[in-house]
Scaffold this active site. Structure first.
Site, PDB file in Angstrom:
ATOM      1  N   ASP A   1     -11.661  -9.421 -36.652  1.00  0.00           N
ATOM      2  CA  ASP A   1     -12.670  -8.574 -37.289  1.00  0.00           C
ATOM      3  C   ASP A   1     -12.992  -7.418 -36.335  1.00  0.00           C
ATOM      4  O   ASP A   1     -13.320  -7.657 -35.168  1.00  0.00           O
ATOM      5  CB  ASP A   1     -13.927  -9.400 -37.564  1.00  0.00           C
ATOM      6  CG  ASP A   1     -14.899  -8.695 -38.495  1.00  0.00           C
ATOM      7  OD1 ASP A   1     -15.080  -7.459 -38.347  1.00  0.00           O
ATOM      8  OD2 ASP A   1     -15.484  -9.369 -39.355  1.00  0.00           O
TER       9      ASP A   1
ATOM     10  N   GLU B   1      -4.224 -19.643 -29.808  1.00  0.00           N
ATOM     11  CA  GLU B   1      -4.484 -18.571 -30.775  1.00  0.00           C
ATOM     12  C   GLU B   1      -5.952 -18.600 -31.149  1.00  0.00           C
ATOM     13  O   GLU B   1      -6.458 -19.621 -31.629  1.00  0.00           O
ATOM     14  CB  GLU B   1      -3.630 -18.721 -32.032  1.00  0.00           C
ATOM     15  CG  GLU B   1      -3.856 -17.554 -32.999  1.00  0.00           C
ATOM     16  CD  GLU B   1      -3.194 -17.737 -34.354  1.00  0.00           C
ATOM     17  OE1 GLU B   1      -3.084 -16.737 -35.089  1.00  0.00           O
ATOM     18  OE2 GLU B   1      -2.795 -18.870 -34.693  1.00  0.00           O
TER      19      GLU B   1
ATOM     20  N   THR C   1       2.669 -12.051 -38.306  1.00  0.00           N
ATOM     21  CA  THR C   1       1.613 -12.780 -39.005  1.00  0.00           C
ATOM     22  C   THR C   1       1.604 -12.344 -40.469  1.00  0.00           C
ATOM     23  O   THR C   1       2.237 -11.363 -40.857  1.00  0.00           O
ATOM     24  CB  THR C   1       0.223 -12.488 -38.409  1.00  0.00           C
ATOM     25  OG1 THR C   1      -0.178 -11.165 -38.799  1.00  0.00           O
ATOM     26  CG2 THR C   1       0.236 -12.576 -36.889  1.00  0.00           C
ATOM     27  N   GLU C   2       0.833 -13.094 -41.281  1.00  0.00           N
ATOM     28  CA  GLU C   2       0.690 -12.707 -42.685  1.00  0.00           C
ATOM     29  C   GLU C   2       0.126 -11.286 -42.808  1.00  0.00           C
ATOM     30  O   GLU C   2       0.556 -10.498 -43.640  1.00  0.00           O
ATOM     31  CB  GLU C   2      -0.237 -13.683 -43.416  1.00  0.00           C
ATOM     32  CG  GLU C   2       0.296 -15.089 -43.540  1.00  0.00           C
ATOM     33  CD  GLU C   2      -0.271 -16.018 -42.492  1.00  0.00           C
ATOM     34  OE1 GLU C   2      -0.217 -17.242 -42.687  1.00  0.00           O
ATOM     35  OE2 GLU C   2      -0.765 -15.521 -41.446  1.00  0.00           O
ATOM     36  N   TYR C   3      -0.861 -10.965 -41.956  1.00  0.00           N
ATOM     37  CA  TYR C   3      -1.483  -9.642 -42.015  1.00  0.00           C
ATOM     38  C   TYR C   3      -0.507  -8.546 -41.608  1.00  0.00           C
ATOM     39  O   TYR C   3      -0.491  -7.468 -42.211  1.00  0.00           O
ATOM     40  CB  TYR C   3      -2.719  -9.596 -41.112  1.00  0.00           C
ATOM     41  CG  TYR C   3      -3.964 -10.101 -41.774  1.00  0.00           C
ATOM     42  CD1 TYR C   3      -4.483  -9.454 -42.891  1.00  0.00           C
ATOM     43  CD2 TYR C   3      -4.641 -11.214 -41.287  1.00  0.00           C
ATOM     44  CE1 TYR C   3      -5.631  -9.909 -43.510  1.00  0.00           C
ATOM     45  CE2 TYR C   3      -5.788 -11.691 -41.898  1.00  0.00           C
ATOM     46  CZ  TYR C   3      -6.287 -11.020 -43.007  1.00  0.00           C
ATOM     47  OH  TYR C   3      -7.416 -11.474 -43.618  1.00  0.00           O
TER      48      TYR C   3
END
Length: 208
Positions: free
Chosen positions: A114, A38, A187-189
């Site tokens: 990003d 990852e 994922t958290e996002y």
């Protein structure tokens, strides 16, 4: 991943050197037995989910931001007695690449990187063509790169990068729902964005 400094960060990092390495701690053979990678592990939730979902694999995470690294180790630490198949490295990915042998990964995961939207910044994107050559070297034959983002501009540009590079066969899923597949934990996002009604986009790039 920009987080404020936590007063406990140094203590957590020093107490978890078995699951968290700084760049200066990496030895020549430290990273040779991992088969999933990852890039940009953030708070560590996906790394832990992968370790649980693929217990036969060894999962390597790379996170450049120290505060995110420390926060991830805090989350990962309670699981390390039960799950012994993960490691997190605090370093820029390009500094880690020389320690990684060729054709060692069956999967590479890039989750919500990003977007670097400004023209002068776009060479820093994790889907940029120079890095695609590195991913190609690191993946085993038929290995897959999973690139997940909520940013439409980054998604569309990344598709163009993969096509221009020509090293991968690509499939896209938009919108993507992790609960509908067994190969990509959330994922958290993803959880955060989906609650806000934001679509998630996925590129699956298979090494030719």
């Amino acid at each position: 991943m920009r987080l404020r400094h936590r007063p406990w960060s140094a203590k957590v990092v020093s107490e978890n050197t078995d699951i968290g390495l700084r760049l200066e701690d990496i030895k020549e053979d430290s990273l040779k037995h991992f088969d999933r990678l990852e890039v940009g592990s953030g708070l560590g939730g996906f790394l832990l989910a992968c370790a649980e979902r693929f217990p036969e694999s060894h999962i390597l995470g790379v996170e450049v931001a120290y505060n995110a690294f420390a926060s991830a180790l805090k989350k990962l630490s309670p699981a390390k007695e039960k799950q012994k198949n993960f490691l997190l490295v605090n370093a820029p990915f390009e500094k880690v690449i020389p320690y990684l042998p060729g054709e060692c990964f069956k999967a590479i995961y890039i989750n919500f990187p990003d977007p670097w939207p400004k023209k002068r910044q776009q060479h820093r994107r994790l889907s940029a063509i120079p890095l695609q050559h590195e991913y190609y070297r690191l993946l085993e034959k038929g290995g897959k790169l999973y690139f997940r983002t909520d940013n439409v501009g980054l998604f569309e540009d990344s598709i163009a990068y993969f096509k221009e590079c020509g090293l991968f066969d690509i499939e896209t899923i938009s919108p993507f729902f992790s609960e509908k597949v067994d190969f990509l934990p959330p994922t958290e996002y993803e959880t955060k964005f989906r609650k806000k009604g934001v679509d998630i986009n996925l590129i699956i790039a298979t090494k030719r």
